[in-house]
Design a protein around this motif. Structure first.
Motif, mmCIF file in Angstrom:
data_model
loop_
_atom_site.group_PDB
_atom_site.id
_atom_site.type_symbol
_atom_site.label_atom_id
_atom_site.label_comp_id
_atom_site.label_asym_id
_atom_site.label_seq_id
_atom_site.Cartn_x
_atom_site.Cartn_y
_atom_site.Cartn_z
ATOM 1 N N ASP A 291 0.853 -1.185 0.000
ATOM 2 C CA ASP A 291 0.000 0.000 0.000
ATOM 3 C C ASP A 291 0.886 1.232 0.000
ATOM 4 O O ASP A 291 1.847 1.318 0.779
ATOM 5 C CB ASP A 291 -0.896 0.011 1.239
ATOM 6 C CG ASP A 291 -1.894 -1.136 1.234
ATOM 7 O OD1 ASP A 291 -2.904 -1.027 0.537
ATOM 8 O OD2 ASP A 291 -1.630 -2.142 1.922
ATOM 9 N N THR A 344 -5.217 -5.320 -0.311
ATOM 10 C CA THR A 344 -5.886 -4.081 -0.714
ATOM 11 C C THR A 344 -5.167 -3.428 -1.877
ATOM 12 O O THR A 344 -5.796 -2.914 -2.805
ATOM 13 C CB THR A 344 -5.954 -3.107 0.474
ATOM 14 O OG1 THR A 344 -4.658 -2.998 1.067
ATOM 15 C CG2 THR A 344 -6.946 -3.581 1.518
ATOM 16 N N THR A 448 -11.773 -11.771 1.563
ATOM 17 C CA THR A 448 -10.764 -11.414 0.570
ATOM 18 C C THR A 448 -10.608 -12.526 -0.457
ATOM 19 O O THR A 448 -10.489 -12.270 -1.661
ATOM 20 C CB THR A 448 -9.412 -11.144 1.255
ATOM 21 O OG1 THR A 448 -9.590 -10.143 2.265
ATOM 22 C CG2 THR A 448 -8.386 -10.654 0.256
ATOM 23 N N LEU A 535 -12.215 -3.798 -1.346
ATOM 24 C CA LEU A 535 -11.952 -4.473 -0.073
ATOM 25 C C LEU A 535 -12.233 -3.590 1.125
ATOM 26 O O LEU A 535 -11.918 -3.945 2.251
ATOM 27 C CB LEU A 535 -10.488 -4.939 -0.032
ATOM 28 C CG LEU A 535 -10.147 -6.002 -1.064
ATOM 29 C CD1 LEU A 535 -8.703 -6.438 -0.880
ATOM 30 C CD2 LEU A 535 -11.065 -7.199 -0.925
ATOM 31 N N GLN A 539 -6.883 -3.263 5.830
ATOM 32 C CA GLN A 539 -5.558 -2.628 5.713
ATOM 33 C C GLN A 539 -4.477 -3.690 5.813
ATOM 34 O O GLN A 539 -4.532 -4.561 6.679
ATOM 35 C CB GLN A 539 -5.358 -1.582 6.829
ATOM 36 C CG GLN A 539 -6.341 -0.439 6.761
ATOM 37 C CD GLN A 539 -6.219 0.324 5.458
ATOM 38 O OE1 GLN A 539 -5.129 0.616 5.006
ATOM 39 N NE2 GLN A 539 -7.352 0.613 4.860
#
Length: 572
Positions: A291, A344, A448, A535, A539
């Motif tokens: 991320d 994510t 997920t 999603l 995190q």
């Protein structure tokens, strides 16, 4: 208009240069020294610091361009490959063998020469017309070997314990931290991966040395071989010192003229320029998917993750939006060499590629590894190309943390915590998951995984149940993935470029341009509708080295995340 004028001038200059070169003698053979490691693609220009600390190595793509120049010059008889120790994964060995095959298809003779052969150099050499060995040299033991190291007891000795939740026993990335041996599922997967790669090796030996299957197996099992034994068994064609190569390759009593590439490049005919204006855009997904912004260290550090290239969703999404808005970009190639990472970030990248695919053809091409999150990001592509030895699949999810069971005490640290909120310590390392916390973690990775399956099912046009049957964390070679419908074609960048042009309806050759990595934010485009649900608030705190030791939410993390060389080509 200016671009076409410049193209015409460059083209005229190149034609004049080729006329001058035709008047001079060309080499009979171009000599290439192949040694060490080769990245698939040229390293991006990293500025002054990276150029000084880590000079850019030659890439396989650049080597292929050099071979292409040789293939395009009718005056050159062939190529001599001086092979030294190569640090190439099986997928990369397949790429080099493909380059040799294209040279031979162009009518060039390819000769491999080495002082001694190891597994990688012999695998490459078997693609050549002739295999030569220096007298006194030999052929090392042939075959494949993989060792698995488990750290559970070592971590416990220093006061750490892994606590992970996996979508299935085949999602084995945490096993090295939580087990002391291979699970039944990991052993099964290790064997089918080894079988696939070993079959590729035997097939290379069989075809290269014109043997039947039994003969190829016997040759592999008989190694190591001395020089004379290698000659007697047909492992090599001749014993020749390097100084005798001109005489050996000469004709009619005239020694052949061998010229190294750096000198030959000034004598060879230059290939035609690609058509100006439009181009094929290329976005790279390298290393750990994280991320945030992509990060490239100025040089590789000898530490997992800390020394790795990291590709961030912020960077890639901005690149995808550039391609979407660039009218000159006729298609997009997504190059993936990643064992995965943040769920994510993988979803954000896939969503941005789906936006591009609504307007332009998107083709994905896999490097050594395109597994877990690295496979996830290929799902919007209309066509997926993998090398036979690529490690891919690993369609699955995991989440977890490392628990401090005594490390702090051994380091004589002291800690006090003031907190509010029942579950605020969910991913903190001071205790294992409570039963209700483990239930939440399982639900989050199940959700997920559900999205992952839906992505793959839509992209591959397969029922979700069929995707689950080959998913669940299972890793496949490219050859096995093709048999299971997870990829469309075996090949590399050349095949991906050809398919991108075909899908775009373009018959002329276009240049491939890497999309610039920048930090200028672009707003999302509204060209496509019906995007799948994202999603949400999940995190991925494990996307960095610190996060790996503090814990985090669902990861599309492959068991082959840290494998890059022949010594650890696959690792459940």
């Amino acid at each position: 208009m200016l671009a076409y004028v410049l193209f015409a001038l460059k083209d005229l200059w190149r034609r004049l240069a080729n006329l001058r070169r035709r008047m001079r003698a060309a080499p009979d053979y171009v000599l290439f020294l192949l040694e060490g490691a080769y990245p698939d693609l040229p390293a991006p220009d990293g500025g002054f610091l990276r150029r000084r600390l880590a000079p850019r190595p030659l890439s396989l793509e650049e080597l292929a361009e050099r071979f292409e120049e040789v293939a395009g010059d009718p005056r050159v008889r062939g190529v001599v490959l001086h092979l030294r120790a190569l640090r190439l994964a099986p997928a990369q060995i397949g790429t080099v063998r493909g380059m040799i095959g294209r040279l031979r298809a162009a009518g060039k003779r390819v000769v491999a020469w080495a002082t001694s052969y190891d597994i990688a150099t012999y695998w490459v050499a078997c693609a050549a017309n002739e295999v030569l060995l220096q007298p006194g040299g030999g052929v090392a033991p042939l075959g494949l070997r993989q060792e698995y190291v488990f750290l559970a007891d070592a971590l416990e000795a220093v006061g750490l314990k892994g606590d992970f939740v996996q979508i299935s026993p085949y999602k084995t990335a945490p096993d090295r931290f939580t087990r002391t041996n291979l699970s039944d599922e990991a052993r099964e997967m290790a064997n089918w991966l080894m079988d696939s790669q070993y079959h590729a090796l035997l097939e290379a030996v069989r075809a290269g040395r014109t043997l039947d299957e039994a003969g190829a197996l016997r040759l592999v099992d008989d190694a190591p071989l001395t020089d004379k034994t290698a000659l007697d068994r047909g492992a090599v064609d001749h014993l020749v010192h390097e100084e005798a190569l001109p005489a050996h390759l000469g004709t009619d009593g005239r020694p052949a003229r061998l010229v190294p590439w750096d000198e030959a490049r000034r004598q060879l005919l230059r290939p035609p320029l690609p058509h100006p204006g439009r181009h094929i855009a290329r976005i790279r997904i390298d290393g750990l998917i994280v991320d945030g912004w992509s990060r490239r260290p100025p040089f590789r550090l000898p530490f997992p993750i800390l020394g790795e290239v990291q590709t961030g969703d912020l960077t890639v999404v901005q690149q995808a939006r550039q391609v979407l808005e660039d009218r000159r970009a006729a298609a997009l190639i997504v190059y993936v060499n990643s064992g995965g990472g943040s769920a994510t970030a993988s979803e954000a990248m896939a969503a941005s590629f789906q936006q591009v695919a609504a307007r332009k053809p998107v083709v994905a091409v896999m490097g050594d590894v395109a597994a877990s999150g690295g496979y996830y990001v290929t799902t919007p592509a209309r066509w997926v190309v993998a090398r036979p030895g690529t490690l891919t699949g690993s369609i699955g999810v995991l989440a977890g943390k490392f628990v401090d069971t005594g490390l702090g005490r051994r380091l004589r640290t002291h800690r006090e915590v003031v907190s509010r909120g029942k579950n605020v310590g969910l991913f903190h390392p001071d205790r294992p998951f409570e039963p209700h916390e483990r239930a939440w973690v399982w639900e989050s990775i199940r959700r997920t995984y559900e999205l992952f399956l839906e992505r793959v099912a839509a992209g591959r046009k397969m029922p979700v149940e069929d995707v689950d049957h080959v998913g669940g964390g299972r890793v496949w070679t490219g050859r096995q993935a093709l048999e299971r419908g997870l990829v469309d074609e075996l090949g590399g960048m050349e095949e991906a470029e050809a398919k991108a042009l075909e899908l775009a309806g373009i018959t002329t050759r276009l240049s491939v341009r890497d999309v610039r990595e920048g930090r200028n934010l672009m707003a999302p485009s509204s060209v496509a509708a019906g995007e799948p649900e994202g999603l949400g608030g999940l995190q991925a705190h494990l996307a960095t080295a610190w996060g790996l030791f503090r814990g985090g939410a669902p990861l599309c993390l492959s068991p082959v995340l840290w494998t890059r060389d022949m010594g650890s080509a696959y690792d459940p």
